[in-house]
Write an enzyme that holds these catalytic residues in place. Structure first.
Site, PDB file in Angstrom:
ATOM      1  N   GLU A  41      21.668  12.775 -32.420  1.00  0.00           N
ATOM      2  CA  GLU A  41      21.282  13.654 -33.511  1.00  0.00           C
ATOM      3  C   GLU A  41      19.794  13.404 -33.752  1.00  0.00           C
ATOM      4  O   GLU A  41      19.383  12.249 -33.924  1.00  0.00           O
ATOM      5  CB  GLU A  41      22.093  13.303 -34.766  1.00  0.00           C
ATOM      6  CG  GLU A  41      21.832  14.270 -35.884  1.00  0.00           C
ATOM      7  CD  GLU A  41      22.612  13.953 -37.152  1.00  0.00           C
ATOM      8  OE1 GLU A  41      23.524  13.098 -37.112  1.00  0.00           O
ATOM      9  OE2 GLU A  41      22.277  14.557 -38.181  1.00  0.00           O
ATOM     10  N   ARG A 267      30.360  -0.229 -29.829  1.00  0.00           N
ATOM     11  CA  ARG A 267      28.918  -0.083 -30.011  1.00  0.00           C
ATOM     12  C   ARG A 267      28.237  -1.421 -29.797  1.00  0.00           C
ATOM     13  O   ARG A 267      28.858  -2.475 -29.848  1.00  0.00           O
ATOM     14  CB  ARG A 267      28.520   0.512 -31.358  1.00  0.00           C
ATOM     15  CG  ARG A 267      29.288   0.133 -32.538  1.00  0.00           C
ATOM     16  CD  ARG A 267      29.014   0.969 -33.792  1.00  0.00           C
ATOM     17  NE  ARG A 267      27.633   1.254 -34.120  1.00  0.00           N
ATOM     18  CZ  ARG A 267      27.155   2.484 -34.273  1.00  0.00           C
ATOM     19  NH1 ARG A 267      27.933   3.507 -34.102  1.00  0.00           N
ATOM     20  NH2 ARG A 267      25.914   2.679 -34.619  1.00  0.00           N
ATOM     21  N   LYS A 277      20.414   4.233 -38.060  1.00  0.00           N
ATOM     22  CA  LYS A 277      19.212   5.038 -38.244  1.00  0.00           C
ATOM     23  C   LYS A 277      18.858   5.183 -39.724  1.00  0.00           C
ATOM     24  O   LYS A 277      17.694   5.228 -40.081  1.00  0.00           O
ATOM     25  CB  LYS A 277      19.405   6.412 -37.606  1.00  0.00           C
ATOM     26  CG  LYS A 277      19.132   6.389 -36.115  1.00  0.00           C
ATOM     27  CD  LYS A 277      19.123   7.777 -35.533  1.00  0.00           C
ATOM     28  CE  LYS A 277      20.519   8.302 -35.385  1.00  0.00           C
ATOM     29  NZ  LYS A 277      20.618   9.502 -34.553  1.00  0.00           N
TER      30      LYS A 277
END
Ligand code: ATP
Ligand code: MG
Length: 571
Positions: A41, A267, A277
């Protein structure tokens, strides 16, 4: 293309996803194709966690003759910016991967994604709901209680279609209506309790401008983009595991031909840092760091500026592997990957970070000698260079002690050490600043018979120190970095405490006036060096200029060569 099932030897899979891919290809699923994608994104810069997803997706495609798409998952106009789109492409390329012609934007599919929404409405599988956000949550129930049907759930197809079209046309206020899937308000899986597919957002989009007043949610848009791009294996992180039933529901209820499959993996988390982020953005916005590419940031651009190589980052991802359970990797593993890489390739140089003057009293007046220094002991092909030596040198302040203890093997009054690549010197005295008492000069004599640092009579010295000729030194700023957070798990804070309390107040030390070997004066911005005994350094890609270099310490050395040499027998 050859028939994958026919190949005699099936390569061994490194992890469960690879196993699955090999099995799918062997069985001819997805027409035997392999097409992965990396779907960031564009709402921030990529970080080391994304590097793992990049290595997994592009890596699998490369290893197995497949292809990997780069797709910007740009469905939320409020947080996305062109700057991020550009930095992401730069970072993926820098890591060594290439998407060729396969660059996509979710926003490029907005028309089709909307068309499928009308299809769902027509099939009676989606409805326009007038509950506001709070009510949608309340009606959704809890972990123990089933949800309640929205009062708008039984609208007719015609009414839903009309309302959806008017939502698109911008007739309604933000937040006043949503399009929801009609699935099951009693599902044990929250994601299946009539999830929102479209929300009204009257925000311009960085690619579609003001064409849209409604935007699809991630859960709805993602499987459709995957299908339209012909993705076969849609790899994502574990937090999406319980979104998978919804992924499949969307995929199977709209008329897309392809049937991509979502597979989740763990992850990457690292100690002494945060990899979200949202949190990284706060560090930037609150000016705790100089920007997304601050060399202390775990972003790809920060690591690059710090001196990391793509090879080191790829090695880390390889070593960490692909697992089904989340864990935290020690940041020293990342540092070791860089040491392993730069040890082989980085040219060596002498750099005095905190200079102290050393005068050789018996050196012939005005004489300058060119001595041979090895460029890289790990790489004989790197050859040697000449280093100027004269009567006035700089040594590290910490390599001299006026009153040294017995086990201090460097310089002190009456003590003899080896100057790397040069001569043995014996300390005859030192001068102090009368005002402060600080040592400002060390005086020595040298033994001309020890040229090159070898003693002709088998005389041993315990210490070897580095130096730079004062007349020739290139002065420079050097930035020493430490972990951005002082806590191993910075996000482990009591309820109500901000993770920022764990910031390391000493994460940056700036040395204003280091003395470097003259060749470092023209070091190319971005070039990486080993400063002997200090670590690996990189000429700052933004601030360093020929003639006015600025170096960042990427990572310290595990061992100083003084110790290494002792182990190797004092050569
Ligand atoms: P963040 O949690 O930092 O906001 P994100 O998951 O929202 O990251 P995206 O841009 O959506 O960021 O991520 C793109 C891809 O990278 C996704 O497939 C995501 O699963 C993957 N990814 C993100 N963070 C990690 C991580 N720490 N380790 C491995 N993969 C990751
Ligand atoms: Mg995300």
């Amino acid at each position: 293309m050859s028939d994958p099932a026919a190949s005699a030897s099936v390569p061994e899979a490194a992890h469960f996803i690879e196993e699955r891919i090999l099995a799918d290809r062997a069985s001819g699923k997805h027409g035997g194709r392999l097409n992965t994608r990396f779907p960031p994104e564009p709402n921030g810069y990529l970080h080391i966690g994304h590097a793992k997803a990049i290595c997994v997706n592009f890596g699998l495609a490369l290893r197995h003759g497949g292809v990997c798409n780069l797709r910007f998952d740009d469905t939320n106009p409020t947080t996305e910016e062109v700057e991020y789109v550009e930095s992401i492409q730069k970072d993926v390329r820098w890591l060594g991967f290439d998407w060729g012609e396969r660059l996509f934007y979710a926003s490029g599919f907005f028309e089709q994604i909307y068309g499928f929404a009308e299809e769902l409405v027509t099939k009676g599988l989606a409805y326009v709901c007038d509950l506001n956000g709070d009510d949608v949550s309340r009606y959704r129930g809890s972990l123990t209680a089933p949800g309640k049907d929205s009062p708008f759930r039984s609208r007719t197809v015609a009414e839903n279609l009309d309302l959806l079209r008017r939502m698109r046309a911008g007739e309604f206020e933000e937040g006043s209506r949503t399009l929801r899937a009609k699935i099951d308000m009693a599902s044990p899986n929250f994601n299946m309790r009539d999830p929102v597919l479209y929300r009204i957002l009257k925000k311009p989009h960085h690619r579609t401008g003001s064409a849209w007043s409604i935007y699809p949610t991630y859960d709805y848009a993602h499987p459709i983009c995957d299908a339209l791009e012909g993705i076969t294996h849609s790899l994502c992180t574990l937090e999406f595991e319980n979104h998978r039933p919804l992924y499949n529901w969307v995929r199977d209820n709209v008329s897309v031909a392809a049937k991509p499959e979502q597979i989740e993996f763990a992850r990457l988390n690292l100690t002494y840092t945060v990899l979200s982020k949202r949190k990284l953005l706060r560090l930037v916005q609150e000016k705790r760091v100089s920007g997304w590419d601050d060399p202390r940031m775990p972003t790809i651009s920060g690591l690059r500026r710090r001196g990391y190589t793509p090879e080191a980052i790829r090695t880390l991802c390889e070593r960490v592997g692909v697992a089904k359970f989340n864990s935290t990797v020690e940041v020293v593993q990342l540092e070791n990957a860089l040491r392993d890489d730069l040890n082989k390739r980085a040219p060596r140089a002498m750099a005095v970070l905190r200079p102290l003057e050393l005068v050789i009293e018996n050196w012939p007046a005005g004489k300058v000698e060119e001595l041979d220094a090895v460029n890289n002991p790990e790489d004989p092909s790197a050859g040697t260079r000449k280093v100027a030596f004269g009567a006035r040198l700089f040594i590290e302040r910490e390599d001299f002690r006026a009153d040294p203890p017995k086990d201090f093997f460097r310089l002190g009054p009456g003590r003899e050490v080896r100057l790397r690549y040069a001569y043995f010197v014996t300390c005859t005295g030192f001068d102090t600043d009368p005002a402060t008492g600080e040592v400002i000069r060390v005086r020595c004599t040298y033994d001309p018979a020890t040229k090159g640092g070898d003693s002709p009579d088998g005389r041993k010295v315990k210490g070897t120190i580095h130096w730079v000729s004062a007349e020739h030194a290139q002065r420079a700023q050097v930035r020493l970095y430490d972990h951005l957070f002082a806590a191993e798990f910075p996000e482990d804070v009591p309820e109500g405490t901000d993770f920022m309390v764990n910031l390391n107040p000493r994460s940056l030390e700036v040395l204003a006036d280091a003395a470097l070997e003259p060749m470092l004066g023209t070091a190319a911005p971005g070039s990486r060096w080993q400063f002997e005994r200090h670590g690996y350094f990189c000429a700052d890609e933004k601030d360093s200029r020929p003639g006015a270099p600025i170096f960042n310490r990427a990572v310290s050395l595990k061992d100083t060569w003084a110790k290494v040499e002792k182990r190797k027998g004092g050569k």
